[in-house]
Design a protein around this motif. Structure first.
Motif, PDB file in Angstrom:
ATOM      1  N   ASN A 245      15.355  36.108  53.684  1.00  0.00           N
ATOM      2  CA  ASN A 245      16.063  36.605  52.446  1.00  0.00           C
ATOM      3  C   ASN A 245      16.035  35.212  51.423  1.00  0.00           C
ATOM      4  O   ASN A 245      16.396  34.215  51.905  1.00  0.00           O
ATOM      5  N   ILE A 246      15.272  35.470  50.201  1.00  0.00           N
ATOM      6  CA  ILE A 246      15.317  34.422  49.301  1.00  0.00           C
ATOM      7  C   ILE A 246      16.016  34.728  48.041  1.00  0.00           C
ATOM      8  O   ILE A 246      15.983  36.034  47.732  1.00  0.00           O
ATOM      9  N   LEU A 254      12.543  38.835  49.423  1.00  0.00           N
ATOM     10  CA  LEU A 254      12.203  38.761  51.064  1.00  0.00           C
ATOM     11  C   LEU A 254      10.940  38.170  50.986  1.00  0.00           C
ATOM     12  O   LEU A 254       9.999  38.458  50.394  1.00  0.00           O
ATOM     13  N   ALA A 255      11.274  37.082  52.017  1.00  0.00           N
ATOM     14  CA  ALA A 255       9.832  36.318  52.138  1.00  0.00           C
ATOM     15  C   ALA A 255       9.630  36.387  53.781  1.00  0.00           C
ATOM     16  O   ALA A 255      10.229  36.343  54.612  1.00  0.00           O
ATOM     17  N   MET A 274       3.511  36.992  52.741  1.00  0.00           N
ATOM     18  CA  MET A 274       4.148  38.303  51.948  1.00  0.00           C
ATOM     19  C   MET A 274       5.481  38.047  51.428  1.00  0.00           C
ATOM     20  O   MET A 274       6.202  37.367  51.893  1.00  0.00           O
ATOM     21  N   THR A 275       5.755  38.889  50.528  1.00  0.00           N
ATOM     22  CA  THR A 275       7.075  39.019  49.726  1.00  0.00           C
ATOM     23  C   THR A 275       7.421  40.541  49.444  1.00  0.00           C
ATOM     24  O   THR A 275       6.282  41.344  49.281  1.00  0.00           O
ATOM     25  N   ALA A 276       8.498  40.782  49.380  1.00  0.00           N
ATOM     26  CA  ALA A 276       8.899  41.990  48.919  1.00  0.00           C
ATOM     27  C   ALA A 276      10.207  42.081  47.984  1.00  0.00           C
ATOM     28  O   ALA A 276      10.962  41.121  48.288  1.00  0.00           O
ATOM     29  N   PRO A 277      10.315  42.691  47.036  1.00  0.00           N
ATOM     30  CA  PRO A 277      11.551  42.782  46.075  1.00  0.00           C
ATOM     31  C   PRO A 277      12.847  43.234  46.939  1.00  0.00           C
ATOM     32  O   PRO A 277      12.571  44.040  47.852  1.00  0.00           O
ATOM     33  N   GLN A 278      13.918  42.570  46.263  1.00  0.00           N
ATOM     34  CA  GLN A 278      15.252  42.994  46.843  1.00  0.00           C
ATOM     35  C   GLN A 278      15.480  44.616  46.952  1.00  0.00           C
ATOM     36  O   GLN A 278      15.944  45.120  47.982  1.00  0.00           O
ATOM     37  N   SER A 279      14.945  45.234  46.069  1.00  0.00           N
ATOM     38  CA  SER A 279      15.140  46.593  46.043  1.00  0.00           C
ATOM     39  C   SER A 279      14.414  47.481  47.415  1.00  0.00           C
ATOM     40  O   SER A 279      15.231  48.652  47.530  1.00  0.00           O
ATOM     41  N   ILE A 284      18.562  46.832  58.533  1.00  0.00           N
ATOM     42  CA  ILE A 284      18.111  45.383  59.183  1.00  0.00           C
ATOM     43  C   ILE A 284      16.766  45.169  59.024  1.00  0.00           C
ATOM     44  O   ILE A 284      15.912  45.571  59.001  1.00  0.00           O
ATOM     45  N   VAL A 285      16.603  43.699  58.371  1.00  0.00           N
ATOM     46  CA  VAL A 285      15.499  43.233  57.917  1.00  0.00           C
ATOM     47  C   VAL A 285      14.640  42.584  58.909  1.00  0.00           C
ATOM     48  O   VAL A 285      13.199  42.258  58.879  1.00  0.00           O
TER      49      VAL A 285
END
Length: 295
Positions: A245-246, A254-255, A274-279, A284-285
């Motif tokens: 989490n960033i 999310l990285a 890759m990254t993903a938006p917080q939304s 559980i990640v």
């Protein structure tokens, strides 16, 4: 060994399997007292042992493709851990295929287990009937519980589980991020990496946990562009992704970092894949990596 810490008592337990005279045993060591208990198993473990701290459960799989879940408890011994009523058995979708890695996660309200051999991914979910098979991706084929075997490879279209290519090897533990399974795969141009001199290309194959489809538009690269193919992370053996989490407004919340025997830049360093938006983050990640020791 896999380590579980009981938050209430503060006592830790090491859980590991051993083999003696072709008989498999599960061992539990109380890390406070050093006491070790042992119980004979009716199966041959072949995977890592995974621990989910949130649900206090242990997961392990065998050389026939079956998997086993057991609840962890304060003061447990090997006999109580694998005792009647405390553990359940999940039947393999593809019988006779040894499982190399097993993992567990929860996405939203749904709990999942995945198992991987060197050339197949099987995903199960917990429902009213217990652990039910959801989908499979293997070399040259895939299938879902809803649609059966797919007639052709959907690739990264998002219409079903993509096929693994000929010569592919799943070379490390898969992890999850935002409801997506990230599978480290080494692909070959001249046969399996176990038998070929081809060093291969290291990639992360991506699957939505709920149906196995490619997660179209859910991940982005470091420039913000959507990930539309399985990302290449280097050459040689592909290793597990690391999920973090960033706090960044530019590349998402999310990285996912990747590594291989040799990265795309010619070294062995981790790189942002890759990254993903917080939304997009739900449940559980990631999954804690725990290994099984045999001797």
């Amino acid at each position: 060994p896999a380590i579980w810490w009981d938050a209430t008592s503060g006592v830790g337990y090491a859980i590991y399997a051993t083999v003696s005279s072709k008989t498999s045993y599960l061992n539990v060591m109380n890390l406070s007292t050093g006491a070790v208990s042992q119980t004979k198993l009716g199966f041959t473990p072949s995977s890592n042992i995974a621990i989910d701290e949130s649900s206090a459960q242990m997961f392990v799989a065998d050389n026939q493709g079956n998997f086993y879940t057991a609840f962890l408890s304060p003061g447990m011994t090997a006999s109580t851990l694998m005792g009647s009523g405390n553990y359940t058995t999940g039947t393999a979708h593809t019988a006779g295929v040894a499982v190399s890695y097993i993992g567990y996660t929860q996405s939203g309200a749904t709990r999942y287990i995945w198992t991987t051999s060197t050339s197949e991914i099987d995903v199960y979910k917990l429902d009213a009937n217990g652990w039910s098979w959801v989908w499979t991706s293997a070399i040259g084929s895939s299938a879902t519980a809803a649609k059966g075997a797919l007639a052709s490879d959907p690739g990264t279209s998002g219409k079903g589980p993509q096929f693994l290519p000929a010569g592919a090897d799943i070379t490390d533990l898969s992890v999850t991020a935002a409801g997506i399974l990230i599978v480290p795969v080494t692909t070959q141009s001249g046969g399996s990496s176990e038998t070929s001199c081809d060093v291969g290309q290291a990639q992360y194959y991506l699957y939505n946990l709920n149906d196995g489809s490619f997660p179209v538009g859910q991940f982005h690269d470091s420039t913000g562009a959507s990930i539309t193919i399985n990302p290449i992370i280097g050459q040689g053996r592909a290793y597990s992704a690391v999920v973090a989490n960033i706090n960044s407004s530019t590349i998402g919340g999310l990285a996912i970092y990747g590594s291989a025997q040799q990265s795309t830049s010619g070294n062995a360093a981790f790189s942002l894949v890759m990254t993903a938006p917080q939304s997009s983050i739900s449940g559980i990640v990631g999954v804690r990596r725990t290994m099984m020791q045999t001797k």
